[in-house]
Design an enzyme around this catalytic site. Structure first.
Site, mmCIF file in Angstrom:
data_model
loop_
_atom_site.group_PDB
_atom_site.id
_atom_site.type_symbol
_atom_site.label_atom_id
_atom_site.label_comp_id
_atom_site.label_asym_id
_atom_site.label_seq_id
_atom_site.Cartn_x
_atom_site.Cartn_y
_atom_site.Cartn_z
ATOM 1 N N ARG A 269 0.856 -1.191 0.000
ATOM 2 C CA ARG A 269 0.000 0.000 0.000
ATOM 3 C C ARG A 269 0.889 1.237 0.000
ATOM 4 N NH1 ARG A 269 -2.813 1.064 4.482
ATOM 5 N NH2 ARG A 269 -1.968 -0.486 5.912
ATOM 6 N N GLY A 270 0.282 2.386 -0.325
ATOM 7 C CA GLY A 270 0.913 3.686 -0.145
ATOM 8 C C GLY A 270 2.255 3.846 -0.855
ATOM 9 N N ARG B 264 -1.045 -7.220 7.597
ATOM 10 C CA ARG B 264 -2.395 -7.750 7.833
ATOM 11 C C ARG B 264 -3.293 -7.782 6.605
ATOM 12 N NH1 ARG B 264 -2.462 -3.896 12.232
ATOM 13 N NH2 ARG B 264 -1.847 -4.927 14.162
ATOM 14 N N ASN C 57 5.299 -9.793 10.418
ATOM 15 C CA ASN C 57 5.452 -8.572 11.208
ATOM 16 C C ASN C 57 6.949 -8.319 11.383
ATOM 17 O OD1 ASN C 57 5.575 -6.549 13.069
ATOM 18 N ND2 ASN C 57 4.187 -7.511 14.534
ATOM 19 N N VAL C 58 7.447 -7.246 10.778
ATOM 20 C CA VAL C 58 8.899 -6.999 10.824
ATOM 21 C C VAL C 58 9.393 -6.704 12.243
ATOM 22 C CG1 VAL C 58 9.161 -6.289 8.411
ATOM 23 C CG2 VAL C 58 8.628 -4.557 10.159
ATOM 24 N N ASN D 49 10.523 0.057 4.357
ATOM 25 C CA ASN D 49 9.456 1.052 4.220
ATOM 26 C C ASN D 49 8.329 0.863 5.239
ATOM 27 O OD1 ASN D 49 7.559 2.878 2.376
ATOM 28 N ND2 ASN D 49 6.493 0.930 2.707
ATOM 29 N N TYR E 203 3.546 13.381 17.414
ATOM 30 C CA TYR E 203 4.430 12.534 16.599
ATOM 31 C C TYR E 203 5.661 12.044 17.346
ATOM 32 C CZ TYR E 203 5.943 11.132 11.862
ATOM 33 O OH TYR E 203 6.281 10.437 10.735
ATOM 34 N N LYS F 197 12.134 7.437 13.891
ATOM 35 C CA LYS F 197 12.729 7.778 12.589
ATOM 36 C C LYS F 197 14.118 8.406 12.773
ATOM 37 C CE LYS F 197 9.342 6.516 9.800
ATOM 38 N NZ LYS F 197 9.475 5.361 8.890
ATOM 39 N N ASP G 290 -0.462 11.922 1.319
ATOM 40 C CA ASP G 290 -1.838 11.531 1.647
ATOM 41 C C ASP G 290 -2.080 10.042 1.398
ATOM 42 O OD1 ASP G 290 -4.418 11.603 2.447
ATOM 43 O OD2 ASP G 290 -5.170 12.762 0.742
ATOM 44 N N THR G 291 -1.514 9.206 2.271
ATOM 45 C CA THR G 291 -1.743 7.754 2.214
ATOM 46 C C THR G 291 -2.699 7.367 3.355
ATOM 47 O OG1 THR G 291 0.044 7.250 3.740
ATOM 48 C CG2 THR G 291 0.629 7.390 1.398
HETATM 49 N N1 LIG Z 1 2.454 9.140 4.640
HETATM 50 C C1 LIG Z 1 3.320 10.079 4.956
HETATM 51 O O1 LIG Z 1 2.957 11.243 5.195
HETATM 52 C C2 LIG Z 1 4.801 9.777 4.982
HETATM 53 C C3 LIG Z 1 5.711 10.833 4.842
HETATM 54 C C4 LIG Z 1 7.079 10.556 4.872
HETATM 55 C C5 LIG Z 1 7.524 9.263 5.062
HETATM 56 N N2 LIG Z 1 6.621 8.263 5.198
HETATM 57 C C6 LIG Z 1 7.150 6.905 5.418
HETATM 58 O O2 LIG Z 1 6.909 6.122 4.268
HETATM 59 C C7 LIG Z 1 6.695 4.771 4.663
HETATM 60 C C8 LIG Z 1 5.369 4.265 4.107
HETATM 61 O O3 LIG Z 1 4.322 5.079 4.616
HETATM 62 P P1 LIG Z 1 2.833 4.989 4.042
HETATM 63 O O4 LIG Z 1 2.199 6.305 4.356
HETATM 64 O O5 LIG Z 1 2.858 4.488 2.641
HETATM 65 O O6 LIG Z 1 2.206 3.877 5.023
HETATM 66 P P2 LIG Z 1 0.820 3.067 4.913
HETATM 67 O O7 LIG Z 1 -0.018 3.601 3.792
HETATM 68 O O8 LIG Z 1 0.264 3.056 6.291
HETATM 69 O O9 LIG Z 1 1.315 1.575 4.523
HETATM 70 C C9 LIG Z 1 2.064 0.873 5.444
HETATM 71 C C10 LIG Z 1 2.533 -0.438 4.846
HETATM 72 O O10 LIG Z 1 3.389 -1.062 5.804
HETATM 73 C C11 LIG Z 1 2.864 -2.334 6.169
HETATM 74 N N3 LIG Z 1 3.177 -2.575 7.572
HETATM 75 C C12 LIG Z 1 2.814 -1.834 8.655
HETATM 76 N N4 LIG Z 1 3.327 -2.361 9.778
HETATM 77 C C13 LIG Z 1 4.021 -3.470 9.404
HETATM 78 C C14 LIG Z 1 4.755 -4.459 10.116
HETATM 79 N N5 LIG Z 1 4.884 -4.400 11.446
HETATM 80 N N6 LIG Z 1 5.344 -5.469 9.409
HETATM 81 C C15 LIG Z 1 5.203 -5.534 8.075
HETATM 82 N N7 LIG Z 1 4.520 -4.619 7.337
HETATM 83 C C16 LIG Z 1 3.925 -3.615 8.008
HETATM 84 C C17 LIG Z 1 1.376 -2.268 5.861
HETATM 85 O O11 LIG Z 1 0.872 -3.585 5.673
HETATM 86 P P3 LIG Z 1 -0.739 -3.904 5.849
HETATM 87 O O12 LIG Z 1 -1.394 -3.358 4.608
HETATM 88 O O13 LIG Z 1 -0.808 -5.385 5.920
HETATM 89 O O14 LIG Z 1 -1.176 -3.198 7.079
HETATM 90 C C18 LIG Z 1 1.412 -1.424 4.567
HETATM 91 O O15 LIG Z 1 1.762 -2.233 3.467
HETATM 92 C C19 LIG Z 1 6.786 4.742 6.189
HETATM 93 O O16 LIG Z 1 8.085 4.392 6.580
HETATM 94 C C20 LIG Z 1 6.467 6.176 6.566
HETATM 95 O O17 LIG Z 1 6.977 6.542 7.824
HETATM 96 C C21 LIG Z 1 5.274 8.474 5.152
#
Ligand SMILES: NC(=O)c1ccc[n+]([C@@H]2O[C@H](COP(=O)([O-])OP(=O)(O)OC[C@H]3O[C@@H](n4cnc5c(N)ncnc54)[C@H](OP(=O)(O)O)[C@@H]3O)[C@@H](O)[C@H]2O)c1
Length: 250
Positions: A14-15, A37, A62-63, A89, A151, A158, A188-189
């Site tokens: 996702r995302g 999940r 689960n990592v 990620n 946060y 981080k 916006d994820t």
């Molecule tokens: N969104 C933001 O504003 C933003 C900005 C900067 C950086 N980031 C970073 O970019 C990365 C991705 O963010 P995102 O917004 O794309 O997140 P997201 O939409 O919440 O997606 C999270 C992904 O990680 C998986 N995941 C969560 N916990 C896990 C675990 N314990 N073990 C294995 N997989 C796990 C989820 O799997 P399931 O689908 O099975 O739950 C999903 O595939 C993160 O490191 C985040 O901190 C995000």
């Protein structure tokens, strides 16, 4: 020996992880996609990636469960016999004011966002070293360096991730393994849905980003792809910020 390059993307269903997986598939990489999940999202993403002509292996792990990581990397070796790229990620976190944070919130967040990177990197390095080296990129966020409301736990996790990036970059350099991080402004994820102040975050990002728009998953994925390219091979242990300029505003 497996001919195509192989990449592992944790949380790649996702995302932002999904956007990274798509760019890797566009370059002809076979993929190991980890998730926690959401099986439906995992299956849909795997099908989309396979439609691009690459092999996709899904791993539900689960990592944060360090004792399960060896199994994930054994599967990678069994399926493909090599690992060229590791994108750390997957992330989670408890979003609360500092006075409401409990020990379990801290442990949950640190274990998924920081500890998992270290122990996945150990396993990834073992596989990469057998094949002459590789590249790793971890995803960070502005909260590692700046204060964002609610946060604390994620920001601290981080900050640790960015420090781990530097240590890995130095200690793994002799094995021809390159390690960097990409940090980003708000994207916006689904992750944003967990913020109590989501609307404020979106309004701020849209209204104040000097580049005139919010950061997208593709913007972060582009920076990850650059760091995974040979052109970036002299960049070591750095965190590249992709935020349209918002973090340097006074
Ligand atoms: N969104 C933001 O504003 C933003 C900005 C900067 C950086 N980031 C970073 O970019 C990365 C991705 O963010 P995102 O917004 O794309 O997140 P997201 O939409 O919440 O997606 C999270 C992904 O990680 C998986 N995941 C969560 N916990 C896990 C675990 N314990 N073990 C294995 N997989 C796990 C989820 O799997 P399931 O689908 O099975 O739950 C999903 O595939 C993160 O490191 C985040 O901190 C995000």
């Amino acid at each position: 020996m497996h001919q195509r390059k192989v990449a592992l993307v944790t949380g790649g269903t996702r995302g932002i992880g999904k956007a990274i997986a798509h760019k890797l598939a566009d370059q002809g990489c076979d993929l190991v996609i980890n998730y926690l999940r959401n099986r439906t999202a995992a299956r849909e993403t795997a099908a989309e990636l396979e439609a691009k002509g690459v092999r996709v292996h899904l791993v539900k792990t689960n990592v944060a469960e360090t004792n399960k990581l060896k199994d994930m990397f054994s599967e990678i070796e069994q399926e493909f016999g090599r690992l060229d790229f590791f994108v750390s990620n997957a992330a989670s976190g408890v979003l609360r004011p500092i006075m409401e944070l409990e020990e379990s919130h801290w442990d949950w967040t640190m274990n998924i966002n920081s500890r998992a990177f270290l122990f996945c990197a150990q396993e990834a390095a073992r596989v990469m070293a057998k094949n002459g080296g590789g590249k790793m990129v971890a995803l960070s966020s502005l909260g590692a360096q700046f204060v964002i409301p609610n946060y604390t736990s994620v920001g601290v996790s981080k900050a640790a991730l960015e420090a781990i990036t530097r240590y890995l970059a130095i200690e793994l350099a002799p094995q021809n393994i390159i390690v960097n991080a990409v940090s980003g402004g708000a994207v916006d994820t689904d992750a944003l849905k967990h913020f109590p102040n989501r609307e404020d975050i979106l309004a701020d990002a849209v209204g104040r980003t000097p580049a005139g728009r919010m950061v997208t998953p593709e913007d972060l994925a582009n920076a990850v792809m650059f760091l995974l390219s040979d052109e970036a091979s002299m960049i070591r242990g750095q965190t590249i910020i992709v935020d349209g300029g918002i973090s340097i505003l006074a």
